[in-house]
Enzyme design. Sequence first.
Site, PDB file in Angstrom:
ATOM      1  N   ASP A   1      15.195  11.823   1.220  1.00  0.00           N
ATOM      2  CA  ASP A   1      13.943  11.751   1.950  1.00  0.00           C
ATOM      3  C   ASP A   1      13.340  10.294   2.181  1.00  0.00           C
ATOM      4  O   ASP A   1      13.066   9.993   3.368  1.00  0.00           O
ATOM      5  CB  ASP A   1      12.979  12.665   1.476  1.00  0.00           C
ATOM      6  CG  ASP A   1      12.589  12.629  -0.005  1.00  0.00           C
ATOM      7  OD1 ASP A   1      13.237  11.717  -0.787  1.00  0.00           O
ATOM      8  OD2 ASP A   1      11.607  13.346  -0.736  1.00  0.00           O
ATOM      9  N   TYR A   2      13.274   9.361   1.078  1.00  0.00           N
ATOM     10  CA  TYR A   2      12.706   8.063   1.215  1.00  0.00           C
ATOM     11  C   TYR A   2      13.438   7.307   2.225  1.00  0.00           C
ATOM     12  O   TYR A   2      13.007   6.699   3.149  1.00  0.00           O
ATOM     13  CB  TYR A   2      12.623   7.510  -0.226  1.00  0.00           C
ATOM     14  CG  TYR A   2      12.153   6.173  -0.321  1.00  0.00           C
ATOM     15  CD1 TYR A   2      10.931   5.801  -0.133  1.00  0.00           C
ATOM     16  CD2 TYR A   2      13.319   5.395  -0.453  1.00  0.00           C
ATOM     17  CE1 TYR A   2      10.536   4.315  -0.008  1.00  0.00           C
ATOM     18  CE2 TYR A   2      12.832   3.979  -0.516  1.00  0.00           C
ATOM     19  CZ  TYR A   2      11.683   3.431  -0.411  1.00  0.00           C
ATOM     20  OH  TYR A   2      11.237   2.246  -0.484  1.00  0.00           O
ATOM     21  N   THR A   3      14.691   7.454   1.742  1.00  0.00           N
ATOM     22  CA  THR A   3      15.779   6.594   2.627  1.00  0.00           C
ATOM     23  C   THR A   3      15.766   6.753   3.892  1.00  0.00           C
ATOM     24  O   THR A   3      15.717   6.155   5.103  1.00  0.00           O
ATOM     25  CB  THR A   3      17.158   6.755   1.960  1.00  0.00           C
ATOM     26  OG1 THR A   3      17.080   6.290   0.746  1.00  0.00           O
ATOM     27  CG2 THR A   3      18.072   5.867   2.843  1.00  0.00           C
TER      28      THR A   3
ATOM     29  N   ALA B   1      13.448   8.215   5.921  1.00  0.00           N
ATOM     30  CA  ALA B   1      12.203   7.958   6.544  1.00  0.00           C
ATOM     31  C   ALA B   1      12.104   6.305   6.640  1.00  0.00           C
ATOM     32  O   ALA B   1      11.767   5.750   7.800  1.00  0.00           O
ATOM     33  CB  ALA B   1      10.955   8.433   5.604  1.00  0.00           C
ATOM     34  N   LYS B   2      12.720   5.477   5.806  1.00  0.00           N
ATOM     35  CA  LYS B   2      12.723   4.016   5.951  1.00  0.00           C
ATOM     36  C   LYS B   2      13.634   3.754   7.220  1.00  0.00           C
ATOM     37  O   LYS B   2      13.463   2.649   7.785  1.00  0.00           O
ATOM     38  CB  LYS B   2      12.960   3.444   4.717  1.00  0.00           C
ATOM     39  CG  LYS B   2      11.808   3.398   3.606  1.00  0.00           C
ATOM     40  CD  LYS B   2      10.751   2.885   3.923  1.00  0.00           C
ATOM     41  CE  LYS B   2       9.669   2.478   2.911  1.00  0.00           C
ATOM     42  NZ  LYS B   2       8.218   2.084   3.435  1.00  0.00           N
TER      43      LYS B   2
END
Length: 260
Positions: free
Chosen positions: A165-167, A169-170
Amino acid sequence: MNEVSPATQISEQVVLVTGAARGLGRHIAEAFLREGASVVINYHASAAAAKELAAAHPGRAVALQADVRDRAQVDELFAKASSAFGAPVSTVVNSALVDFSFDGNARPKAEDISFQRFNRQFEGAVGGALNVVQAALADFERAGHGRVINIGTNLFQNPVVPYHDYTAAKAALLSLTRTLAMDLGGRGITVNMVSGGLLRTTDASAATPQEVFDAIASGTPLGSVTTPEELADAVLFFASPWSRAITGQNLVVDGGLVLN
């Protein structure tokens, strides 16, 4: 085509750093303060830490609360910032991180991660950055130029730990960085990204197992894990006059783990 307006020296700027009370954001705010800038320390819930940092720099720092996911709060944030310093914000650093911990093997795996977690990260990383940039445009116009610096990650180039999820979004934030650079360049506004790897150590990376730090260090030419202070210094470059002809770029600051 309009020529890019030269940026003022860092010491003459008003800089807004989102998520600046803790972690990497705090190190970035401290780096700008060290160089003489006036700094808006934006925070969401960490009021005590933000006010402590502001109190250590009277007249040059102000702690202001706002949830970057809420456009109305961001608009109020800019109004208060301009009032506090009597000058427009000329540089924004989008470093706020919404509810995420780099917890290694405890992360949600491919078979059980929900898209709700993706939405939460997209809302913070992409939605928050968009709100801040849009709210900053009037200040940039008054200043005669603008600098946007987004904080990314090297994980979408080298997902040593798949924080899905974090990756994602970035990665979307990098796309926004480039499209905004194209759209806003004619107004003398540059938009760039600084992408670190795992940093030793921030609040978010405190849950990372030691073996992960060791593995990353052994894979870099410098043989070390990048510190928050080292990444913060790279952010300063994109706010300085030296970077006035650079836009739409992603600078990876990770000791050479990822080679572009």
